[in-house]
Design a protein around this motif. Sequence first.
Motif, short mmCIF file in Angstrom:
data_model
loop_
_atom_site.label_atom_id
_atom_site.label_comp_id
_atom_site.label_asym_id
_atom_site.label_seq_id
_atom_site.Cartn_x
_atom_site.Cartn_y
_atom_site.Cartn_z
N ARG A 184 17.77 2.57 -0.97
CA ARG A 184 16.76 3.81 -1.69
C ARG A 184 17.03 5.36 -1.10
NH1 ARG A 184 11.93 7.11 -1.65
NH2 ARG A 184 11.65 6.51 0.54
N LEU A 185 17.40 6.39 -0.16
CA LEU A 185 17.52 7.18 0.22
C LEU A 185 18.74 7.95 -0.24
CD1 LEU A 185 15.16 7.35 3.53
CD2 LEU A 185 14.62 8.47 1.31
N ALA A 186 19.83 7.08 0.57
CA ALA A 186 20.85 7.26 0.39
C ALA A 186 21.86 7.25 -1.45
CB ALA A 186 21.77 5.80 0.10
N LEU A 228 10.60 6.61 -4.36
CA LEU A 228 10.06 5.78 -4.04
C LEU A 228 9.32 5.06 -5.39
CD1 LEU A 228 9.02 3.94 -2.08
CD2 LEU A 228 6.65 5.28 -2.06
N LYS A 229 8.93 6.21 -6.08
CA LYS A 229 8.12 5.78 -7.66
C LYS A 229 9.93 5.14 -8.60
CE LYS A 229 6.08 7.99 -11.72
NZ LYS A 229 6.24 7.03 -12.21
N ASP A 230 10.71 6.52 -8.91
CA ASP A 230 11.71 5.39 -9.53
C ASP A 230 11.82 3.90 -9.45
OD1 ASP A 230 14.02 6.22 -11.85
OD2 ASP A 230 15.20 6.22 -9.27
N VAL A 231 12.41 3.98 -8.20
CA VAL A 231 13.19 2.44 -7.44
C VAL A 231 11.45 1.53 -8.29
CG1 VAL A 231 13.28 1.29 -5.40
CG2 VAL A 231 14.85 3.47 -5.79
N LEU A 279 5.43 -1.11 -2.52
CA LEU A 279 7.30 -1.05 -2.04
C LEU A 279 7.10 0.07 -1.22
CD1 LEU A 279 10.21 -1.53 -3.21
CD2 LEU A 279 9.78 1.13 -4.09
N SER A 280 6.10 1.22 -1.20
CA SER A 280 5.76 2.18 0.17
C SER A 280 5.41 0.73 1.60
CB SER A 280 4.85 3.55 0.13
OG SER A 280 4.36 3.78 1.40
N GLU A 281 4.79 0.18 0.85
CA GLU A 281 4.36 -0.75 2.30
C GLU A 281 5.24 -2.14 2.94
OE1 GLU A 281 0.91 -1.51 3.30
OE2 GLU A 281 0.15 0.24 3.06
N VAL A 282 5.71 -2.19 1.93
CA VAL A 282 7.23 -3.36 2.15
C VAL A 282 7.81 -2.07 2.61
CG1 VAL A 282 9.43 -4.51 1.21
CG2 VAL A 282 7.04 -4.19 0.82
#
Length: 138
Positions: free
Chosen positions: A43-45, A50-53, A64-67
Motif C-alpha cells: 500500500r505504501l509503495a 488506508l482509506k483508499d484501499v 484493515l489497519s488492525e490486519v
Amino acid sequence: MTIRATNQARVIPLRPFPAPPGPAPAREPLWRDLVGDVLRGERLAQERTLKDVADAGRISMAYLSEVERGRKEASSEVLAAAAQALGLSLADVLALAQGELIRLSGARSRSLGAGRSGQAGRPAGPGAGLMGTVRLAA
C-alpha cells in the motif's frame, strides 16, 4: 490449625518471573504479522491511503489497519479483497509473505546454529538444511 494460619492466602504473582540473564530466545514470526507487513508495504509503495484501499476492498478501514498491524487474523476472503484492492492476487500476497518468512526463518536458524557447540552437521532449526520449494495453497 490456628486462626492466623487459616487467614493466610496463597499469593499468586501478577507479573511473570524475570527472564534468566542472557539473550532472549528468538520468536517464530507470526503469519498475521508477515501478511500485514506485506499489505502495508504494498500500500505504501503504491502511495495509497488506508482509506483508499479499505474502500476499494470494501473492508472497514479500522479492520484493515488492525490486519496491517498484525492485530487481527484476517480470513481468506478479507485477504483476497485487500489484495485485489492493491492490484494483486491472493497468491501474490501469500508468496510475498512466504518469502519474508523464509528470510526471517533463515536468519533465525543461522543465528541459532552459531551459538551451538558439539552439534556439527546438524541443521540449526526447523526446516534448516532442506533443499526445495515451499508451496502454499490459496
